[in-house]
Scaffold this active site. Structure first.
Site, PDB file in Angstrom:
ATOM      1  N   TRP A   1       9.663  -1.962   1.377  1.00 47.35           N
ATOM      2  CA  TRP A   1       8.136  -2.074   1.264  1.00 47.35           C
ATOM      3  C   TRP A   1       7.825  -3.029  -0.244  1.00 47.35           C
ATOM      4  CZ3 TRP A   1       4.337   1.826  -1.310  1.00 47.35           C
ATOM      5  CH2 TRP A   1       2.983   1.367  -1.219  1.00 47.35           C
TER       6      TRP A   1
ATOM      7  N   ASP B   1      11.032   8.389   2.111  1.00 47.57           N
ATOM      8  CA  ASP B   1       9.696   7.695   1.999  1.00 47.57           C
ATOM      9  C   ASP B   1       9.337   7.885   3.532  1.00 47.57           C
ATOM     10  OD1 ASP B   1       7.721   4.768   1.083  1.00 47.57           O
ATOM     11  OD2 ASP B   1       7.309   6.707   1.895  1.00 47.57           O
TER      12      ASP B   1
ATOM     13  N   LYS C   1      -1.952   6.360   7.825  1.00 45.42           N
ATOM     14  CA  LYS C   1      -1.716   5.944   9.117  1.00 45.42           C
ATOM     15  C   LYS C   1      -1.930   6.834  10.326  1.00 45.42           C
ATOM     16  CE  LYS C   1       0.101   2.359   6.474  1.00 45.42           C
ATOM     17  NZ  LYS C   1       0.369   2.746   4.931  1.00 45.42           N
TER      18      LYS C   1
END
Lengths: 403, 410
Positions: free
Chosen positions: A135, A216, A252
């Site tokens: 990311w 993560d 999300k």
């Protein structure tokens, strides 16, 4: 004086991902598609507010709660169920209370607290090893916290899959006590996840190298549709004895993006160590934002702790993940129908919100200019932006620029 | 062996430890005059009626979702926040040279401002640039600037314990002697913890020196409206400095004046020389935000924005704020009157001269210990009390306790 203090301030570069959305907004083509930023969209391309979230909000409103400051570490109810969700209700770590879990400002805030903590207290090397690619925001987060970044091989462009050999080779050379970042599931940006047998080998190697693991997990539930399956790697590593750092996001999987709900966990040796770590996390948090926002954490905790809402949530997460999976299948079917001779299996094999199409920058540029399909230069598309109405158009465009 | 084996246990943050001790105390007459949150006369937290109204509107609005806000925050919130601080008719706003960053409370606004200054203020590395905070100040000011990378944080004279007021001479002297380009954190109104603000004439003197010596103005504005009950009155100092041509930062908090403590609503107003400098500055602040929290929480900003941007709600809010400020003023009057009636040694004028949530009583650490241990009245070791903790039911007990502390403990 008429000169400004800020005369020497350079214009910051535009954020690459948000820049995509800006360009998309300006485009007047009725067929335009925004496959840039990773927020879930329903089959009509609209933002989706989960029913369990609306129901939780009603319950909360009816309670007429006050707005007093939360503790620095956040809402206790939230931290507990946040940890339980990741680690599993029967986790030995939870039973022995040897974790510290604090509420954070979504995933970014969690990573930043973790990075700050490492910078201040980690006795090992300053290097954090990220998968290549990772990311985009990982690098500046760790850098701003005072850490340095290195990479290990991860994505294999020739297969659009996992470079398992390359990863093991690079990891075997990482200096002891360095920090290694792993994406728990639904790797961002590639959608390429290791298989369980591969995770096992990675775990063994990481243990051998005595590396500090930082997971993560931004997509638990959202990847496969099953929250336990998506947390498998995290739980396996803990069982194998890794005392991990873990960042969680509820942006999300609960659609709580703008409410900024997340958690940061440190798995410690024992309760005593967890208390010491907790005290230092608070010292880090207080001069950033004092204490976290209530609204989103209260919604998340209500959902997780109310059996009806929890079941509803699991259904809705499953539904979102399934829609993504269906779009993947339809895209590949569409490409076949267009007559594409390329192997598009990776679109189905990859998991989660993102797909690394394998498109080259020039092809991406054509897709944007000629078809108004907006995506990031690395060929990443957000599957959430694909609907049954536009998947055919997307297949047509991709075929046109790759044939 | 643990990687965290050497992590030391950090001391608890004092103000929260005080509340924790208060909670554990079983004494029937215990009073918490510690942490800074408003309380009604029944000693209850107060969700402002206008906030309840607006929250209902938000929950019932099926058109709203939970999507990400822009990195710098909700646009309607941003413009409304600057207007509240600088005034509707602000020339600076009309000139397009005012902007800002939605942040997590006043703390978040201070931190973003501090991080920016360290990177960009006077050259590209300001770790050695002195940052001055008042003596005393909100204890988190030190940590915010230190963690942002500033290595030289210094006190400026502020509280005169002997006269229980502002040490103006000391303050002005520090301004004259500070290295040019030093950063000064000024409390816009209702100084925390002393409740002692400069008069308008004194602000003018401060401004003159700061301009002449190129010192940077960083206002902390956590109590606008809450101090006097009047938004414009409480913003006088900020607006004066802007009219004097300063480029400055204002860290605004909506925690107290909206009672939105736990939703973390704050704003960093940036006043720059012109719009071009402003936009480069904001672009760099965006980068800082992105690695700190990516984008800010939406709930609190929506509440504040709806309220400030709707005339009826805005009027209702002002009246709610005045209710809070008036109750505090009443408690100040009554506490002073009761201490005088008891014949408590010393002067107690400072109780009514000070303004805002806090009062620096002048009690010394031993007297404070006595108050806590013997009277179960909890206050900070500095002698700071939260006026909101006083009610018509407990004010006699508190006055008597202070009287006993002053007469029995030296």
């Amino acid at each position: 004086p008429l000169i400004s203090w800020w005369g020497g301030v350079q214009m910051g570069p535009p954020d690459p991902i948000l820049g995509v959305t800006e360009a998309f907004k300006r485009d007047t083509n009725p067929k335009k598609m925004n496959l840039g930023v990773g927020a879930y969209r329903d089959d009509h391309g609209k933002p989706f507010v989960l029913s369990c979230v609306r129901k939780a909000e009603e319950l909360i409103t009816a309670k007429h709660m006050d707005k007093e400051y939360l503790p620095i570490g956040g809402l206790g109810d939230f931290s507990k169920c946040c940890a339980q969700l990741a680690l599993g209700a029967d986790s030995e770590v939870l039973k022995s209370s040897r974790n510290i879990t604090v509420q954070t400002i979504s995933g970014t805030g969690s990573l930043r607290i973790g990075a700050n903590f490492l910078a201040r207290f980690h006795g090992g090397p300053r290097d954090v090893y990220l998968p290549k690619p990772s990311w985009g925001n990982h690098t500046p987060i760790f850098r701003d916290a005072g850490m340095q970044l290195k990479a290990y091989r991860y994505y294999d462009p020739s297969t659009c899959g996992f470079d398992f050999k390359g990863a093991l080779d690079d990891i075997s050379k990482i200096p002891e006590q360095s920090v290694i970042m792993l994406h728990a599931c639904a790797h961002n940006p590639t959608g390429v996840d290791p298989k369980p047998e591969q995770w096992k080998e990675i775990s063994d190697l990481v243990k051998k190298r005595n590396l500090l693991v930082f997971f993560d997990m931004a997509y638990q539930g959202f990847a496969s549709g099953d929250i336990d399956r998506d947390a498998w790697a995290v739980r396996y590593f803990i069982e194998q004895g890794h005392n991990i750092l873990l960042s969680q996001s509820f942006a999300k999987n609960m659609g709580l993006y703008g409410e900024r709900v997340g958690g940061f966990t440190v798995v410690c040796n024992d309760t005593e160590e967890a208390k010491r770590v907790e005290s230092q996390l608070k010292i880090l948090i207080r001069p950033i934002y004092s204490n976290p926002p209530m609204n989103g954490a209260r919604i998340a905790a209500t959902i997780l702790n109310t059996p009806d809402l929890r079941s509803l949530w699991l259904e809705e997460v499953h539904f979102m993940a399934n829609r993504i999976i269906k779009m993947r299948e339809q895209l590949v079917a569409g490409l076949k129908k267009e007559g594409s001779s390329h192997n598009w299996q990776h679109v189905i094999d990859q998991i989660g919100m993102f797909c690394f199409t394998g498109l080259k920058p020039e092809q991406v540029e054509r897709l944007t200019k000629e078809f108004s399909v907006y995506m990031t230069k690395d060929g990443r598309i957000s599957m959430a932006g694909v609907t049954s109405a536009n998947v055919g158009y997307l297949a047509h465009g991709i075929h046109a620029v790759t044939k | 062996m643990s990687v965290f084996g050497d992590v030391p246990l950090a001391p608890p943050v004092a103000v929260f430890k005080l509340s924790a001790d208060f909670r554990e105390d079983g004494h029937p007459q215990k009073v918490n005059l510690g942490v800074g949150a408003y309380r009604t006369d029944d000693c209850q937290p107060w969700v402002l009626p206008v906030v309840k109204k607006v929250e209902r509107l938000i929950v019932e609005d099926a058109g709203l979702n939970h999507e990400y806000l822009p990195i710098l925050g909700l646009p309607e919130f941003r413009s409304a926040s600057s207007k509240v601080a600088l005034g509707d008719g602000s020339a600076a706003i009309k000139d397009g040279r005012v902007g800002g960053v939605q942040a997590l409370g006043g703390t978040g606004a201070l931190r973003i401002g501090a991080e920016f200054l360290r990177r960009w203020y006077n050259g590209v590395n300001n770790t050695a640039t002195p940052v001055y905070v008042s003596a005393p100040t909100w204890e988190n000011h030190n940590s915010v600037f230190a963690d942002a990378g500033f290595k030289d944080i210094r006190p400026y004279h502020y509280w005169d314990a002997a006269k229980r007021g502002l040490d103006l001479a000391g303050l002005l002297d520090d301004l004259e002697k500070a290295p040019e380009h030093s950063v000064f954190v000024l409390h816009a109104c209702a100084h925390n913890p002393t409740g002692t603000d400069p008069t308008r004439e004194e602000w003018k003197q401060i401004s003159e020196i700061m301009k002449r010596r190129s010192l940077f103005v960083f206002f902390d504005s956590a109590y606008q409206g809450f101090a006097s009950g009047d938004l414009d009155k409480d913003a006088w100092a900020i607006r004066y400095f802007v009219s004097e041509g300063f480029e400055l930062f204002i860290a605004q908090s909506f925690s107290k004046n909206f009672g939105l403590y736990n939703e973390r609503v704050g704003y960093l107003t940036v006043v720059a020389r012109d719009s071009e400098n402003l936009s480069r500055t904001l672009s760099q602040m965006e980068k800082i935000v992105r690695t700190t929290w990516s984008n800010p929480p939406s709930q609190g900003a929506r509440i504040v924005s709806k309220t400030l941007n709707c005339p009826e709600l805005f009027a209702e809010w002002k009246s709610n704020v005045k209710t809070m400020a008036d109750r505090v003023l009443l408690m100040r009057d009554q506490l002073k009157a009761k201490l005088q009636a008891l014949g408590t040694p010393g002067t107690w004028d400072h109780i009514t001269q000070q303004i805002g949530m806090f009062s620096f009583t002048g009690l010394n650490p031993k007297q404070v210990e006595y108050m806590i241990a013997e009277k179960h009245v909890y206050l900070m070791a500095s002698g700071r009390i939260n006026m909101c903790g006083l009610t018509t039911s407990n004010i006699d007990y508190i006055a008597q306790s202070i009287h006993d502390a002053v007469t029995k403990v030296q």
